[in-house]
Design a protein around this motif. Sequence first.
Motif, short mmCIF file in Angstrom:
data_model
loop_
_atom_site.label_atom_id
_atom_site.label_comp_id
_atom_site.label_asym_id
_atom_site.label_seq_id
_atom_site.Cartn_x
_atom_site.Cartn_y
_atom_site.Cartn_z
N GLU A 31 0.83 -1.20 0.00
CA GLU A 31 0.00 0.00 0.00
C GLU A 31 0.87 1.26 0.00
O GLU A 31 0.59 2.20 -0.75
CB GLU A 31 -0.92 0.01 1.22
CG GLU A 31 -1.81 1.23 1.26
CD GLU A 31 -2.76 1.21 2.44
OE1 GLU A 31 -2.65 2.14 3.27
OE2 GLU A 31 -3.57 0.28 2.54
N GLN A 87 -7.50 -4.44 -0.95
CA GLN A 87 -7.36 -2.99 -0.93
C GLN A 87 -8.67 -2.26 -1.19
O GLN A 87 -9.42 -2.61 -2.08
CB GLN A 87 -6.33 -2.56 -1.98
CG GLN A 87 -5.99 -1.10 -1.93
CD GLN A 87 -5.47 -0.67 -0.58
OE1 GLN A 87 -4.51 -1.22 -0.09
NE2 GLN A 87 -6.11 0.30 0.03
N LEU A 92 -7.72 4.48 -0.34
CA LEU A 92 -6.35 4.73 -0.76
C LEU A 92 -6.24 6.09 -1.46
O LEU A 92 -5.29 6.84 -1.23
CB LEU A 92 -5.88 3.62 -1.70
CG LEU A 92 -4.39 3.57 -2.00
CD1 LEU A 92 -3.59 3.28 -0.74
CD2 LEU A 92 -4.11 2.51 -3.05
#
Length: 134
Positions: A31, A87, A92
Motif C-alpha cells: 500500500e 485494498q 487509498l
Amino acid sequence: MAALVVAGCAATPSGGPSLGLGGGSVANRWEQRVVTISMAERIADACHDEGIYLAPSRWGGAAHRATEELAEQGVDRADLEAAFQAQDFGALSVEIDETLARKGVERGRPQSLCRVGAQEIEAGSDLGLTLKRG
C-alpha cells in the motif's frame, strides 16, 4: 494475478528506486508503495512542463508497478495478490490526497505539486526517487 496485469504494463527500462519499505506487513508495504507511485504520477502529470517526470520503470500503473517491484525483492506473489484484492482503493485515494496535503500540495494549485515534487527529488526521498528531472 490477472487483475494486476490490467493495472498497466509498460516497456520502459527500469531505473528502480530504493524502496525504503523496511519491515511491516506485505499489505502495508504494498500500500505504501502504491501511495508513493500514485503521488508521483499526479506530480508528473501536472509538472511535465516543469521538467518533472516519472522515473523509468518496466511497469506501468501504480498497483502493477508496486507489485512487480516488491516481487523482485522476493515478496511472495500470493501475499501481493492478497494485498491487492483486500485494498479499498477509495480509501487509498483519500490517503494519497491527505499525504500530498501534508506535504504542502494545495487543491486547485498545480504549481504546489511541482514545488513538492522538486523538494522530494532534491531530498532523495522514496517519492523523489520515483520522479526524475528531465
